[in-house]
Design a protein around this motif. Structure first.
Motif, PDB file in Angstrom:
ATOM      1  N   GLU A 176      -6.503   0.407  -3.429  1.00 55.17           N
ATOM      2  CA  GLU A 176      -7.042   1.509  -2.485  1.00 55.17           C
ATOM      3  C   GLU A 176      -7.178   0.764  -1.441  1.00 55.17           C
ATOM      4  O   GLU A 176      -6.791   1.788  -0.065  1.00 55.17           O
ATOM      5  CB  GLU A 176      -6.890   2.766  -3.371  1.00 55.17           C
ATOM      6  CG  GLU A 176      -6.543   3.589  -2.343  1.00 55.17           C
ATOM      7  CD  GLU A 176      -6.444   5.398  -3.127  1.00 55.17           C
ATOM      8  OE1 GLU A 176      -5.866   5.998  -2.828  1.00 55.17           O
ATOM      9  OE2 GLU A 176      -7.445   5.219  -3.882  1.00 55.17           O
ATOM     10  N   SER A 207      -3.177   9.932  -9.902  1.00 51.43           N
ATOM     11  CA  SER A 207      -3.603  10.428  -8.957  1.00 51.43           C
ATOM     12  C   SER A 207      -3.799   9.209  -7.997  1.00 51.43           C
ATOM     13  O   SER A 207      -2.499   9.608  -6.595  1.00 51.43           O
ATOM     14  CB  SER A 207      -4.955  11.020  -8.702  1.00 51.43           C
ATOM     15  OG  SER A 207      -5.661   9.946  -9.283  1.00 51.43           O
ATOM     16  N   GLN A 210      -0.128   8.089  -7.307  1.00 53.16           N
ATOM     17  CA  GLN A 210       0.841   9.388  -5.994  1.00 53.16           C
ATOM     18  C   GLN A 210       0.255   9.133  -4.786  1.00 53.16           C
ATOM     19  O   GLN A 210       1.182   8.704  -4.092  1.00 53.16           O
ATOM     20  CB  GLN A 210       0.461  10.638  -6.312  1.00 53.16           C
ATOM     21  CG  GLN A 210       0.839  10.735  -7.186  1.00 53.16           C
ATOM     22  CD  GLN A 210       0.743  12.457  -8.206  1.00 53.16           C
ATOM     23  OE1 GLN A 210      -0.453  13.408  -7.212  1.00 53.16           O
ATOM     24  NE2 GLN A 210       0.943  13.024  -9.033  1.00 53.16           N
ATOM     25  N   ARG A 211      -1.430   8.205  -4.570  1.00 50.38           N
ATOM     26  CA  ARG A 211      -1.016   8.268  -3.150  1.00 50.38           C
ATOM     27  C   ARG A 211      -0.988   7.122  -2.328  1.00 50.38           C
ATOM     28  O   ARG A 211       0.168   7.278  -1.134  1.00 50.38           O
ATOM     29  CB  ARG A 211      -2.602   8.458  -2.835  1.00 50.38           C
ATOM     30  CG  ARG A 211      -3.054   9.858  -3.310  1.00 50.38           C
ATOM     31  CD  ARG A 211      -4.541   9.604  -2.496  1.00 50.38           C
ATOM     32  NE  ARG A 211      -6.255   8.785  -3.908  1.00 50.38           N
ATOM     33  CZ  ARG A 211      -6.696   8.454  -4.109  1.00 50.38           C
ATOM     34  NH1 ARG A 211      -6.298   9.783  -4.808  1.00 50.38           N
ATOM     35  NH2 ARG A 211      -7.231   7.828  -5.131  1.00 50.38           N
ATOM     36  N   SER A 212      -0.199   5.694  -3.431  1.00 47.52           N
ATOM     37  CA  SER A 212       0.299   4.946  -2.656  1.00 47.52           C
ATOM     38  C   SER A 212       1.498   5.102  -2.334  1.00 47.52           C
ATOM     39  O   SER A 212       2.309   4.066  -1.674  1.00 47.52           O
ATOM     40  CB  SER A 212      -0.316   3.492  -3.495  1.00 47.52           C
ATOM     41  OG  SER A 212      -1.056   3.701  -4.331  1.00 47.52           O
ATOM     42  N   GLN A 214       2.949   7.748  -1.629  1.00 44.16           N
ATOM     43  CA  GLN A 214       3.392   7.881  -0.309  1.00 44.16           C
ATOM     44  C   GLN A 214       2.510   7.207   0.770  1.00 44.16           C
ATOM     45  O   GLN A 214       3.595   7.640   1.424  1.00 44.16           O
ATOM     46  CB  GLN A 214       2.712   9.488  -0.416  1.00 44.16           C
ATOM     47  CG  GLN A 214       2.738  10.635   1.395  1.00 44.16           C
ATOM     48  CD  GLN A 214       4.158  11.066   0.981  1.00 44.16           C
ATOM     49  OE1 GLN A 214       4.457  11.426   0.264  1.00 44.16           O
ATOM     50  NE2 GLN A 214       4.531  11.195   2.314  1.00 44.16           N
ATOM     51  N   ARG A 232       2.547  14.748  -3.266  1.00 45.35           N
ATOM     52  CA  ARG A 232       1.779  15.233  -2.209  1.00 45.35           C
ATOM     53  C   ARG A 232       1.774  14.064  -0.981  1.00 45.35           C
ATOM     54  O   ARG A 232       1.759  13.014  -1.227  1.00 45.35           O
ATOM     55  CB  ARG A 232       0.502  15.677  -2.476  1.00 45.35           C
ATOM     56  CG  ARG A 232       0.455  16.479  -3.806  1.00 45.35           C
ATOM     57  CD  ARG A 232      -1.389  16.706  -4.851  1.00 45.35           C
ATOM     58  NE  ARG A 232      -1.564  15.628  -4.519  1.00 45.35           N
ATOM     59  CZ  ARG A 232      -3.031  15.545  -4.966  1.00 45.35           C
ATOM     60  NH1 ARG A 232      -3.811  16.365  -5.101  1.00 45.35           N
ATOM     61  NH2 ARG A 232      -3.434  14.321  -5.165  1.00 45.35           N
ATOM     62  N   VAL A 234      -0.263  12.524   1.746  1.00 47.47           N
ATOM     63  CA  VAL A 234      -1.416  11.967   2.314  1.00 47.47           C
ATOM     64  C   VAL A 234      -1.518  11.148   2.970  1.00 47.47           C
ATOM     65  O   VAL A 234      -0.624  10.756   3.494  1.00 47.47           O
ATOM     66  CB  VAL A 234      -2.052  11.405   1.012  1.00 47.47           C
ATOM     67  CG1 VAL A 234      -2.293  11.710   0.297  1.00 47.47           C
ATOM     68  CG2 VAL A 234      -1.200   9.848   0.785  1.00 47.47           C
ATOM     69  N   SER A 238      -7.243  10.998   4.125  1.00 51.83           N
ATOM     70  CA  SER A 238      -7.264  11.695   2.528  1.00 51.83           C
ATOM     71  C   SER A 238      -8.045  11.148   1.304  1.00 51.83           C
ATOM     72  O   SER A 238      -8.007  11.313   0.552  1.00 51.83           O
ATOM     73  CB  SER A 238      -6.167  12.124   2.440  1.00 51.83           C
ATOM     74  OG  SER A 238      -5.279  11.974   2.271  1.00 51.83           O
ATOM     75  N   VAL A 239      -7.006  10.104   1.475  1.00 48.36           N
ATOM     76  CA  VAL A 239      -7.259   8.850   0.542  1.00 48.36           C
ATOM     77  C   VAL A 239      -8.531   8.564   0.564  1.00 48.36           C
ATOM     78  O   VAL A 239      -8.990   7.717  -0.642  1.00 48.36           O
ATOM     79  CB  VAL A 239      -6.396   6.953   0.787  1.00 48.36           C
ATOM     80  CG1 VAL A 239      -7.143   5.941   0.078  1.00 48.36           C
ATOM     81  CG2 VAL A 239      -5.306   7.827   1.221  1.00 48.36           C
TER      82      VAL A 239
END
Length: 250
Positions: A176, A207, A210-212, A214, A232, A234, A238-239
């Protein structure tokens, strides 16, 4: 009187036994004291090893109690008391407890907004070849999170690229940060690929996945339809904020 074959064989056995006794006595006279000394030294060394192992177990038990006391103090919002309990453990030679204590010290510094000092503490763990590699890798990621805003994207990429690969236990956390560094350096294609890989990897913490999902979707990277459900929205900011708050689970 001539010896019969049987008597002759018995006589030869007696002569042979007598020669062996003479040889044994000669050896004992020459080396007996050294042999006894060697046996005594071996027994002393063995007893020393047993005593050292016993002391090591006792020390581990004491340090475990000290570490728990530090965590209890943190739970009671007493960071200074926790830091005091952590200091002797961090200075000890027991690598596992030492690494945990130093990381907790760094977390206390982060809670006090002393990011530079925290990064230095994490960096010391990462550079210590006497500490197990998983601790060192985790410390390197935590160091990078602590000083992310002061680093050039290429520094982040080069530092964490070895960890940002499928199959590495810290793929999610390192990947990330590397993906964000790619994005900040204008390499949207590489950022999308990295986010896409993490989105598809079921070993990555939920978690981060989910960010990845998006982020990869926003960059047009191929993402599994099931992985893309119920995530969600992002943004890169926010990451980074989430990474700063989370201790890497991978």
């Amino acid at each position: 009187m001539a010896l019969t074959p049987q008597n002759n064989e018995a006589f030869l056995r007696e002569v042979d036994d007598e020669m062996r006794r003479d040889q044994l006595m000669t050896f004992w006279e020459r080396y007996g004291r050294w042999t006894i000394a060697a046996i005594v030294l071996a027994l002393v060394a063995f007893a020393g090893v047993l005593y050292w192992q016993h002391r090591q177990k006792e020390a581990a038990g004491v340090q475990g109690e000290q570490l728990q006391a530090a965590y209890d103090a943190l739970g009671n919002s007493q960071p200074d008391q926790a830091a005091k309990a952590l200091a002797p453990i961090a200075a000890s030679g027991r690598d596992g407890y030492k690494a945990l204590a130093m990381m907790t010290e760094a977390d206390i510094l982060l809670s006090k907004k002393q990011d530079k000092a925290a990064a230095a503490k994490f960096g010391a763990i990462a550079a210590d070849s006497g500490i197990a590699q998983p601790f060192r890798d985790l410390a390197l990621i935590r160091q990078t999170v602590a000083e992310y805003d002061t680093l050039k994207p290429q520094v982040v990429i080069e530092r964490l690229r070895p960890l940002a690969v499928t199959g590495n236990p810290y793929f999610g956390s390192a990947g990330e940060l590397v993906a964000l560094a790619y994005l900040n350096s204008g390499r949207k294609d590489l950022a999308g690929q990295m986010f896409g890989q993490m989105a598809k990897d079921e070993t990555v913490p939920e978690s981060i996945r989910q960010r990845s999902v998006q982020m990869a979707g926003a960059m047009g990277a191929d993402v599994n339809a099931n992985a893309a459900a119920d995530v969600r929205v992002v943004t890169p900011a926010s990451v980074h904020a989430a990474q700063s708050k989370e201790a890497p689970a991978q």
